[in-house]
Design a protein around this motif. Structure first.
Motif, PDB file in Angstrom:
ATOM      1  N   UNK A   1       0.828  -1.196   0.150  1.00 11.04           N
ATOM      2  CA  UNK A   1      -0.019   0.247  -0.112  1.00 11.04           C
ATOM      3  C   UNK A   1       0.880   1.236   0.071  1.00 11.04           C
TER       4      UNK A   1
ATOM      5  N   UNK B   1       2.839   1.471  -3.522  1.00 12.44           N
ATOM      6  CA  UNK B   1       1.522   1.862  -4.477  1.00 12.44           C
ATOM      7  C   UNK B   1       1.337   3.467  -4.282  1.00 12.44           C
ATOM      8  N   UNK B   2       1.054   3.997  -3.395  1.00 17.01           N
ATOM      9  CA  UNK B   2       0.775   5.275  -2.972  1.00 17.01           C
ATOM     10  C   UNK B   2       2.043   6.267  -3.038  1.00 17.01           C
TER      11      UNK B   2
ATOM     12  N   UNK C   1       4.489   5.760  -5.447  1.00 15.94           N
ATOM     13  CA  UNK C   1       4.559   5.598  -6.937  1.00 15.94           C
ATOM     14  C   UNK C   1       3.709   6.630  -7.420  1.00 15.94           C
ATOM     15  N   UNK C   2       2.367   6.639  -6.886  1.00 18.23           N
ATOM     16  CA  UNK C   2       1.306   7.357  -7.640  1.00 18.23           C
ATOM     17  C   UNK C   2       1.775   8.888  -7.304  1.00 18.23           C
TER      18      UNK C   2
ATOM     19  N   UNK D   1       5.113   9.985  -9.162  1.00 21.86           N
ATOM     20  CA  UNK D   1       4.956   9.982 -10.685  1.00 21.86           C
ATOM     21  C   UNK D   1       4.167  11.666 -11.059  1.00 21.86           C
ATOM     22  N   UNK D   2       3.514  12.139 -10.101  1.00 18.72           N
ATOM     23  CA  UNK D   2       2.837  13.285 -10.444  1.00 18.72           C
ATOM     24  C   UNK D   2       3.951  14.374 -10.786  1.00 18.72           C
TER      25      UNK D   2
ATOM     26  N   UNK E   1       4.797  15.035 -14.332  1.00 21.42           N
ATOM     27  CA  UNK E   1       3.912  15.840 -15.235  1.00 21.42           C
ATOM     28  C   UNK E   1       3.796  17.150 -15.062  1.00 21.42           C
ATOM     29  N   UNK E   2       4.316  17.662 -13.745  1.00 26.70           N
ATOM     30  CA  UNK E   2       4.418  19.069 -13.503  1.00 26.70           C
ATOM     31  C   UNK E   2       5.551  19.819 -14.188  1.00 26.70           C
TER      32      UNK E   2
ATOM     33  N   UNK F   1      11.608   9.449 -14.361  1.00 30.00           N
ATOM     34  CA  UNK F   1      11.334   8.165 -14.530  1.00 30.00           C
ATOM     35  C   UNK F   1      12.439   7.412 -14.721  1.00 30.00           C
TER      36      UNK F   1
ATOM     37  N   UNK G   1      13.310   6.370  -8.677  1.00 28.50           N
ATOM     38  CA  UNK G   1      12.414   5.813  -9.038  1.00 28.50           C
ATOM     39  C   UNK G   1      12.486   4.555  -9.468  1.00 28.50           C
TER      40      UNK G   1
END
Lengths: 462, 277
Positions: free
Chosen positions: A25, A28-29, A31-32, A35-36, A39-40, A71, A76
């Protein structure tokens, strides 16, 4: 659970760390969330642009954290490796017990669990003995569910009929986890053995060489790619409609394959995939330079090709056409296709000369003895192909397929056990139908309803 | 013959009507408004379907012949259609109308946004990169997933509302299904959505491999779809393996839907290849 003792080995401790679902858990969180970032902050842009945008101190920190190529950063990748280790350890650990459930030496049924399950349906059948009902019901249940077993509990001649279905569906989740491993493996294979590059092939010519995207190094294919025709078509509004290259694969001078290459329709030959990526115009062999004497306006025309040197009228200097650019940027403005030339006088320094095809009087700015321009350039299209080899793709695609199937099995199929209990009563038999399942509580309830309705029909006939 | 945009405007109004009826049925505890809500929802769903197919026909009339799933306007129309169909299925299966409030609201907002004057609703022919059957599969599966997540979020909000209510078994809160059913429905919608989101990402990856020569490129839209996928994957693991239920799951489901909304709308503010949708 095992008791923890102090002499637990390091390997055991590591195993226990990775066997935790809490770790899953968290990973996964994490990584989420991380990952953002990518994108910024646009990735892999020009360092100077980053510095302008963020300022020196922030730039240094971001650079140290690899945020401009995150990435591929070590941290990462570490997160991904931790997730994989976690996934493998958890799966292996659980698979042992799941395997015993799927392939038991002797199936066991806990009667109490059925008796306590929600959605249990009971009713009474008059003038019927459990034994007789069993004769009617057992074949039916056997036809509906596999692994039927019948028990006679010690208490007063009752009968228990157990059946179950979909034991193997417990493997679905392992398929999903396996598919993630396949995706990672495929990506790894691609990054180690794959390459990507760009190849420009003029119409009517064949090429072997192409340049790699990352390093700009030149690489050669085992075969030649010939472009027989390139065509670009537009909608009336001017939007591009289709890019098409008729290409031929040539091996040892022989055409072995022909294909109409389009966007969304690549061609794979010997593991190398070719994509329609860009196009442009390239000048043909010969062009004409117009030399206008600034003082008199007299014009001289000469034919020349790229790389060739000619003597200027009067013999005081030499002109060499050195290069061609599809779209030349002059002081930040795109002036379209242009030739780059060099004027070398007998004595003194060489002068670069820019010859834009669409602006013939451009060279007037130079204020030289001669104003130079080009005409009669015989343009040909060239097709820009993306060249890619990625032996990991089939592995990744296999992962895709297994993931979809695995998800379907995990979410929409279940291991369902049913129990029909026949208890003797003073005037007949009490029938109870109950079901338990790995998941899908509502589905099990409706399956219990369906089975009991069917049993009611069967027993009322006898 | 009316054009598809007109039909979508009427559909928008009908979704709004369904919303009003569903709310009225819930607050006033009357059967009639609830039934009217269902009727309006079916009508709106039918209108939405008609609008979708009519636009498809219109692309043929203009000589471009494509499945209308290629820009923001068309995707919004399809999104509301998916919400309506999935919701109506739940309503008929579980006989609960309260969920209709959120479903009709989402569908209404989606087509209302599509009907805004600033929205470019023109039929534009497809550029070469968009001419792919994988794209059609990608958009359809993604939006089925998004719609399921939208409904899951609605149910989760109802769950949170019900569990926060002072008197959860009477009055308006009492007319919300019991928390156990809501929890189970959230879970079903999330698993359904997760399967379709997975297929959506996968078909998108195959399309990207064919169009751009890479199945994954950490483009912002791709990355955000992965973020969404990871959040729902967390939810599923927490539920299956750690036994989370109720409030925690409801909150995660809402967070997941926020990620869906950002993937859908927010990413367009960021630079990337998905700039056309």
């Amino acid at each position: 659970m095992k008791t923890r003792n102090n002499d637990e080995s390091a390997a055991d401790r590591i195993w226990r760390f990775f066997a935790s679902v809490r770790l899953s858990v968290v990973l996964l969180l994490t990584l989420a969330a991380t990952s953002i970032i990518g994108t910024l902050i646009p990735q892999n842009a020009d360092p100077a642009a980053y510095e302008r945008k963020f300022g020196q101190p922030l730039y240094t920190i971001f650079e140290a954290l690899n945020l401009f190529d995150m990435y591929r950063s070590w941290w990462f990748r570490l997160l991904l490796c931790l997730l994989i280790a976690n996934l493998v350890v958890c799966s292996v650990r659980r698979l042992k017990s799941t395997w015993k459930t799927i392939f038991p030496k002797k199936p066991t049924y806990q009667t109490e669990r059925f008796r306590k399950s929600s959605g249990r349906i009971q009713w009474q059948v008059e003038k019927a003995q459990p034994g007789d009902l069993k004769q009617t019901l057992e074949p039916y249940i056997r036809s509906r569910l596999g692994n039927v077993s019948v028990k006679n509990p010690e208490s007063q001649g009752g009968v228990l009929i157990f059946g179950e279905k979909g034991r193997w569906t417990r493997l679905g989740v392992y398929a999903v986890h396996f598919s993630v491993l396949l995706l990672m493996t495929g990506a790894l294979i691609g990054s180690i053995f794959g390459y990507e590059g760009q190849m420009n092939v003029p119409e009517g010519e064949a090429r072997k060489q192409f340049s790699l995207t990352n390093t700009n190094q030149s690489k050669e294919l085992d075969f030649e790619v010939r472009c027989d025709e390139f065509e670009v078509s537009h909608y009336p509004s001017g939007r591009p409609k289709d890019y098409r290259s008729d290409i031929a694969i040539v091996e040892n001078g022989e055409v072995v394959r022909q294909h109409e290459l389009r966007v969304n329709d690549p061609l794979t030959h010997r593991g190398v995939t070719m994509y329609q990526s860009t196009y442009g115009k390239t000048p043909g062999e010969k062009l004409t330079v117009v030399l206008t004497e600034s003082a008199t306006g007299d014009k001289h025309e000469k034919t020349i090709s790229i790389g060739e040197t000619i003597e200027m009228p009067g013999g005081k200097s030499e002109l060499t056409i050195e290069d061609y650019s599809d779209s030349f940027a002059f002081r930040g403005h795109n002036i379209g296709p242009a030739f780059l030339a060099r004027l070398v006088p007998e004595s003194g320094r060489a002068t670069p000369v820019l010859l834009p095809v669409e602006h013939p009087s451009f060279d007037r700015m130079r204020r030289g003895d001669y104003e130079i321009s080009v005409k009669d350039v015989d343009f040909r299209y060239y097709t820009g192909l993306q060249i890619k080899q990625d032996p990991g793709v089939p592995v990744v695609y296999a992962g895709f397929l297994i993931m979809i199937i695995g998800c379907y099995i995990t979410f929409f199929m279940s291991h369902r056990k049913m129990c029909v209990e026949l208890q003797p009563e003073d005037t007949g038999t009490r029938i109870s139908v109950a079901g338990i399942s790995t998941r899908n509580r509502m589905g099990t309830k409706s399956a219990v309803k369906k089975l009991s309705r069917k049993i009611e029909n069967l027993t009322s006939k006898t | 013959m009316p054009n598809s945009e007109f039909i979508i405007s009427v559909t928008t109004f009908t979704y709004g009507l369904a919303l009003v009826f569903y709310i009225a049925g819930w607050i006033f505890k009357k059967e009639t408004p609830g039934r009217l809500g269902t009727t309006a929802m079916i009508a709106a769903g039918a209108g939405n379907t008609a609008g979708f197919f009519l636009r498809w026909a219109e692309t043929y009339e203009m000589g471009y012949s494509y499945v209308p799933l290629s820009n923001l306007y068309e995707s919004l129309v399809f999104f509301s259609l998916c919400i309506a169909v999935i919701y109506l299925f739940i309503e008929f299966k579980y006989k609960v109308r309260t969920i209709g409030i959120f479903a009709s609201l989402c569908a209404f907002l989606s087509v209302a946004y599509a009907s805004l004057p600033s929205m470019d609703s023109g039929i534009q022919p497809l550029i070469p990169a968009l001419q792919s059957n994988w794209l059609i599969a990608h958009v359809i599966t993604c939006f089925i997933g998004y719609a399921a997540f939208a409904i899951a979020c609605g149910i989760s909000i109802m769950y949170l509302g019900k569990s926060a209510a002072a008197d959860p078994d009477t009055g308006t809160a009492g007319r919300i299904p019991d928390t156990e059913t809501l929890d189970d429905l959230t879970h079903q919608m999330v698993t359904f959505g997760f399967l379709f989101l997975s297929i959506g990402i996968i078909t998108g990856a195959i399309w990207a491999e064919q169009a751009w020569g890479r199945y994954w490129g950490w483009d912002p839209k791709e990355t955000w779809s992965l973020v969404t996928w990871l959040i729902y994957a967390t939810l599923l693991h927490a539920r299956f393996m750690r036994g989370w239920t109720g409030k925690k799951i409801a909150v995660l489901s809402c967070v997941g839907f926020a990620a869906v909304l950002f993937t859908y709308f927010g990413v367009n503010l960021l630079p990337g290849l998905h700039s056309y949708l």
